[in-house]
Design a protein around this motif. Structure first.
Motif, PDB file in Angstrom:
ATOM      1  N   ALA A  14      50.118  41.566  33.506  1.00  0.00           N
ATOM      2  CA  ALA A  14      49.725  41.027  34.907  1.00  0.00           C
ATOM      3  C   ALA A  14      49.220  41.955  35.838  1.00  0.00           C
ATOM      4  O   ALA A  14      48.619  42.187  36.626  1.00  0.00           O
ATOM      5  CB  ALA A  14      50.972  40.331  35.447  1.00  0.00           C
ATOM      6  N   TYR A  15      50.145  43.324  35.767  1.00  0.00           N
ATOM      7  CA  TYR A  15      49.931  44.469  36.660  1.00  0.00           C
ATOM      8  C   TYR A  15      48.491  44.894  36.280  1.00  0.00           C
ATOM      9  O   TYR A  15      47.512  45.263  37.163  1.00  0.00           O
ATOM     10  CB  TYR A  15      50.655  45.562  36.506  1.00  0.00           C
ATOM     11  N   VAL A  16      48.243  45.014  35.251  1.00  0.00           N
ATOM     12  CA  VAL A  16      46.977  45.699  34.725  1.00  0.00           C
ATOM     13  C   VAL A  16      45.743  44.655  35.003  1.00  0.00           C
ATOM     14  O   VAL A  16      44.672  45.292  35.296  1.00  0.00           O
ATOM     15  CB  VAL A  16      47.014  46.140  32.877  1.00  0.00           C
ATOM     16  N   VAL A  22      39.783  46.225  41.205  1.00  0.00           N
ATOM     17  CA  VAL A  22      39.695  47.314  42.186  1.00  0.00           C
ATOM     18  C   VAL A  22      38.738  48.574  41.786  1.00  0.00           C
ATOM     19  O   VAL A  22      37.968  48.874  42.333  1.00  0.00           O
ATOM     20  CB  VAL A  22      40.928  47.767  42.585  1.00  0.00           C
ATOM     21  N   VAL A  23      39.442  49.283  40.671  1.00  0.00           N
ATOM     22  CA  VAL A  23      38.639  50.551  40.286  1.00  0.00           C
ATOM     23  C   VAL A  23      37.518  50.184  39.878  1.00  0.00           C
ATOM     24  O   VAL A  23      36.331  50.928  40.164  1.00  0.00           O
ATOM     25  CB  VAL A  23      39.666  50.814  39.301  1.00  0.00           C
ATOM     26  N   VAL A  24      37.104  49.028  38.870  1.00  0.00           N
ATOM     27  CA  VAL A  24      35.915  48.693  38.402  1.00  0.00           C
ATOM     28  C   VAL A  24      34.707  48.439  39.409  1.00  0.00           C
ATOM     29  O   VAL A  24      33.605  48.931  39.340  1.00  0.00           O
ATOM     30  CB  VAL A  24      36.086  47.492  37.159  1.00  0.00           C
ATOM     31  N   LEU A  25      35.044  47.576  40.153  1.00  0.00           N
ATOM     32  CA  LEU A  25      34.255  47.178  41.280  1.00  0.00           C
ATOM     33  C   LEU A  25      33.894  48.359  42.242  1.00  0.00           C
ATOM     34  O   LEU A  25      32.791  48.722  42.587  1.00  0.00           O
ATOM     35  CB  LEU A  25      34.708  46.265  42.098  1.00  0.00           C
ATOM     36  N   ALA A  62      41.103  44.129  30.349  1.00  0.00           N
ATOM     37  CA  ALA A  62      42.256  45.012  30.361  1.00  0.00           C
ATOM     38  C   ALA A  62      43.423  44.657  30.242  1.00  0.00           C
ATOM     39  O   ALA A  62      44.361  45.165  29.500  1.00  0.00           O
ATOM     40  CB  ALA A  62      41.761  45.969  31.795  1.00  0.00           C
ATOM     41  N   GLY A  63      43.477  43.494  30.820  1.00  0.00           N
ATOM     42  CA  GLY A  63      45.069  42.649  30.799  1.00  0.00           C
ATOM     43  C   GLY A  63      45.282  42.330  29.231  1.00  0.00           C
ATOM     44  O   GLY A  63      46.633  42.588  28.805  1.00  0.00           O
ATOM     45  N   LEU A  64      44.083  41.829  28.612  1.00  0.00           N
ATOM     46  CA  LEU A  64      44.313  41.609  27.102  1.00  0.00           C
ATOM     47  C   LEU A  64      44.671  42.760  26.310  1.00  0.00           C
ATOM     48  O   LEU A  64      45.562  42.564  25.232  1.00  0.00           O
ATOM     49  CB  LEU A  64      43.191  40.782  26.561  1.00  0.00           C
ATOM     50  N   LEU A  65      44.128  44.026  26.684  1.00  0.00           N
ATOM     51  CA  LEU A  65      44.489  45.305  25.819  1.00  0.00           C
ATOM     52  C   LEU A  65      45.803  45.507  26.193  1.00  0.00           C
ATOM     53  O   LEU A  65      46.522  45.867  25.142  1.00  0.00           O
ATOM     54  CB  LEU A  65      43.445  46.233  26.361  1.00  0.00           C
ATOM     55  N   ALA A  66      46.357  45.502  27.548  1.00  0.00           N
ATOM     56  CA  ALA A  66      47.441  45.907  27.899  1.00  0.00           C
ATOM     57  C   ALA A  66      48.644  45.140  27.025  1.00  0.00           C
ATOM     58  O   ALA A  66      49.467  45.471  26.527  1.00  0.00           O
ATOM     59  CB  ALA A  66      47.526  45.940  29.329  1.00  0.00           C
ATOM     60  N   PHE A 121      49.802  36.874  42.275  1.00  0.00           N
ATOM     61  CA  PHE A 121      49.407  36.973  40.953  1.00  0.00           C
ATOM     62  C   PHE A 121      50.490  36.731  40.102  1.00  0.00           C
ATOM     63  O   PHE A 121      50.448  36.295  38.702  1.00  0.00           O
ATOM     64  CB  PHE A 121      48.724  38.040  40.837  1.00  0.00           C
ATOM     65  N   MET A 122      51.638  37.447  40.479  1.00  0.00           N
ATOM     66  CA  MET A 122      52.834  37.777  39.424  1.00  0.00           C
ATOM     67  C   MET A 122      53.453  36.436  39.327  1.00  0.00           C
ATOM     68  O   MET A 122      53.830  35.731  38.080  1.00  0.00           O
ATOM     69  CB  MET A 122      53.900  38.678  39.974  1.00  0.00           C
TER      70      MET A 122
END
Ligand code: CTP
Ligand code: MG
Length: 172
Positions: A14-16, A22-25, A62-66, A121-122
């Motif tokens: 959930a954090y990822v 934010v970073v990608v954009l 990224a969330g699914l990878l995490a 989100f959490m």
């Protein structure tokens, strides 16, 4: 204490999911708004420019990878892989729902909505992951309160770091 650590590892996807867009954009510069620029009945934007297809795709990926990483390296954290995947989907859905609510309250994109911004989100991630499985064994009032407290502190501190790193316009 052990339960709190388990809770944080459990919540990693959930954090990822929440942090990646934010970073990608920032790297991409601009994205395509999920609401395609459309307004709701109240005349305000449905979601606003802060929710994009690029953010959705990168956050979920990224969330699914995490979640695959936690599932592999911390066996026993999740009952099924689906549980970890639902944390990712729930975090993204909760973030989008949060923006929908903010726009309905008349808050422009990027304006702060305390509690909703840090915890929405959490809470959504946990509710959606627990829908088919029920709460995990680590969940009790103390561990959940601690998880939400850690989440709020992490959210505020990573936002401040992102601000100083030039990733975000606002520190909150
Ligand atoms: N972001 C995105 N797509 C998403 C989620 C986030 O593109 N699905 C990017 C946007 O660049 C956004 C940034 O990540 O500005 C930070 O996300 P957030 O704080 O959730 O958005 P805000 O810009 O604050 O907008 P809102 O008021 O709707 O929360
Ligand atoms: Mg914001």
């Amino acid at each position: 204490m052990q339960e709190v650590l388990t809770a944080i590892v459990y919540a990693l996807p959930a954090y990822v999911t929440n942090g990646t867009p934010v970073v990608v954009l920032r790297v991409l510069g601009v994205g395509h708004p999920l609401d395609r620029g459309k307004a709701f009945w109240d005349g305000r934007r449905l979601l606003g420019d802060g929710k994009t297809f690029e953010g959705l795709a990168s956050g979920v990926l990224a969330g699914l990878l995490a979640s695959a990483a936690v599932y592999t390296f911390f066996p026993g954290t999740y009952r099924r892989f689906l549980e970890s995947a639902l944390l990712t989907l729930g975090a993204m859905a909760g973030d989008i729902l949060g923006s929908f609510i903010k726009r309905r309250l008349g808050l422009e994109r990027g304006r702060s909505a305390p509690v909703l911004d840090q915890l929405g989100f959490m809470v959504a991630a946990l509710l959606i992951a627990w829908l088919p499985f029920g709460p995990p064994s680590w969940a009790n009032t103390t561990s959940l309160t601690a998880l939400l407290l850690v989440t709020a502190i992490l959210h505020v501190s990573t936002n401040i770091m992102a601000y100083f790193a030039g990733l975000k316009e606002k520190w909150y």
